[in-house]
Scaffold this motif. Sequence first.
Motif, short mmCIF file in Angstrom:
data_model
loop_
_atom_site.label_atom_id
_atom_site.label_comp_id
_atom_site.label_asym_id
_atom_site.label_seq_id
_atom_site.Cartn_x
_atom_site.Cartn_y
_atom_site.Cartn_z
N GLU A 92 0.84 -1.19 0.00
CA GLU A 92 0.00 0.00 0.00
C GLU A 92 0.88 1.24 0.00
N LEU A 93 0.50 2.24 -0.79
CA LEU A 93 1.36 3.41 -0.99
C LEU A 93 0.51 4.65 -1.20
N ASP A 94 0.89 5.72 -0.52
CA ASP A 94 0.31 7.05 -0.73
C ASP A 94 1.45 7.97 -1.14
N VAL A 95 1.51 8.32 -2.41
CA VAL A 95 2.66 9.10 -2.89
C VAL A 95 2.69 10.51 -2.34
N THR A 96 1.57 10.99 -1.79
CA THR A 96 1.57 12.34 -1.20
C THR A 96 2.24 12.36 0.17
N ASP A 97 2.53 11.20 0.72
CA ASP A 97 3.14 11.05 2.05
C ASP A 97 4.58 10.58 1.87
N LEU A 98 5.54 11.45 2.16
CA LEU A 98 6.95 11.12 1.94
C LEU A 98 7.36 9.87 2.69
N GLU A 99 6.88 9.71 3.92
CA GLU A 99 7.28 8.54 4.70
C GLU A 99 6.72 7.25 4.10
N SER A 100 5.53 7.33 3.52
CA SER A 100 4.97 6.16 2.84
C SER A 100 5.84 5.77 1.64
N VAL A 101 6.31 6.75 0.90
CA VAL A 101 7.14 6.46 -0.28
C VAL A 101 8.51 5.94 0.16
N ALA A 136 9.12 4.27 2.85
CA ALA A 136 8.91 2.89 3.31
C ALA A 136 8.76 1.95 2.12
N PHE A 137 8.06 2.38 1.09
CA PHE A 137 7.87 1.59 -0.13
C PHE A 137 9.22 1.23 -0.73
N ALA A 138 10.09 2.24 -0.90
CA ALA A 138 11.42 2.00 -1.46
C ALA A 138 12.29 1.22 -0.49
N GLY A 139 12.18 1.53 0.80
CA GLY A 139 13.03 0.90 1.79
C GLY A 139 12.76 -0.59 1.93
N VAL A 140 11.50 -0.98 1.92
CA VAL A 140 11.15 -2.40 2.01
C VAL A 140 11.68 -3.16 0.79
N ALA A 141 11.52 -2.56 -0.38
CA ALA A 141 12.02 -3.19 -1.60
C ALA A 141 13.54 -3.35 -1.54
N HIS A 142 14.21 -2.33 -1.08
CA HIS A 142 15.68 -2.37 -1.00
C HIS A 142 16.14 -3.42 0.01
N GLU A 143 15.45 -3.48 1.14
CA GLU A 143 15.82 -4.47 2.17
C GLU A 143 15.57 -5.89 1.67
N ARG A 144 14.49 -6.07 0.94
CA ARG A 144 14.12 -7.41 0.49
C ARG A 144 14.99 -7.89 -0.66
N HIS A 145 15.36 -6.99 -1.56
CA HIS A 145 16.03 -7.39 -2.79
C HIS A 145 17.49 -6.92 -2.88
N GLY A 146 17.89 -6.06 -1.96
CA GLY A 146 19.28 -5.62 -1.94
C GLY A 146 19.59 -4.46 -2.86
N ARG A 147 18.61 -4.04 -3.65
CA ARG A 147 18.84 -2.92 -4.56
C ARG A 147 17.49 -2.45 -5.12
N VAL A 148 17.50 -1.25 -5.65
CA VAL A 148 16.38 -0.72 -6.44
C VAL A 148 16.98 -0.24 -7.75
N ASP A 149 16.61 -0.90 -8.84
CA ASP A 149 17.18 -0.55 -10.14
C ASP A 149 16.41 0.57 -10.84
N VAL A 150 15.09 0.53 -10.73
CA VAL A 150 14.24 1.45 -11.49
C VAL A 150 13.06 1.86 -10.63
N ILE A 151 12.66 3.12 -10.74
CA ILE A 151 11.35 3.53 -10.24
C ILE A 151 10.59 4.16 -11.39
#
Length: 245
Positions: free
Chosen positions: A62-71, A73-88
């Motif tokens: 779940e993501l609310d792009v108007t909320d910086l902390e939500s975004v 967390a969205f990126a942070g969880v992906a990074h923690e799970r996969h070790g990197r973020v290649d593209v947004i």
Amino acid sequence: MNTTSDRKIVLITGASSGIGAATARRLGADGHHVVLGARRLDRLTTLADGIRAAGGRADHQELDVTDLESVRAFAGVAHERHGRVDVIVNNAGVMALSTLDARRVDEWNQMIDVNLRGTLHGIAAVLPLMKARGAGHIVNVASTSAHRVDPTAAVYCATKYAVWALSEGLRQESRDIRVSVVSPGFTRSELTDRGGDPEAQAAARAAAEQLAIPASAVADAIAYAIAQPDGVDANEVIIRPTAQG
């Protein structure tokens, strides 16, 4: 299908419908691991399940792009799970059409918050992660409204002009991170289904019914930009119906 070495971790905002959902399906079919974000969690669940059922890889949150902390967390969880973020893919957007003298100020602010601030939040969330790796790709979905202004669309156009401008600024600042802005014309989506002046929204729906390209066509353009080899940056793609003026 991409090889394992070509497979990318791709975050997509506004993934529950329209261009976002079509992009998720296309990139999932291409072999990338897509991480889907939007407010409508039930739709995200169905979409992610469908991608996995077709042999793809997908997470959702779940993501609310108007909320910086939500975004973040969205990126942070992906990074923690996969070790990197290649593209947004900063895709989330709203379009509430009305003349300025209607003074629909709450809708003006919503467009600013989702279309512009949401894109900035996406950039802010992933830029440190990409800078630390020395690689990454930021794809911002603008509009042909970033290149022209139409009556009833002044505020929407202003937000999309701003998305184009910040994309160009980020491109000029970047040497190791790729930046693409994809600007669709009339596209089949839910943009005209909510808010705005009823007559203006109805006129936009009627035009879209006559002209609109499928969201999958825009997804193909995004996939093209992502698929370019390292060192090649497809900075700007404008895609519209052939019959659109």
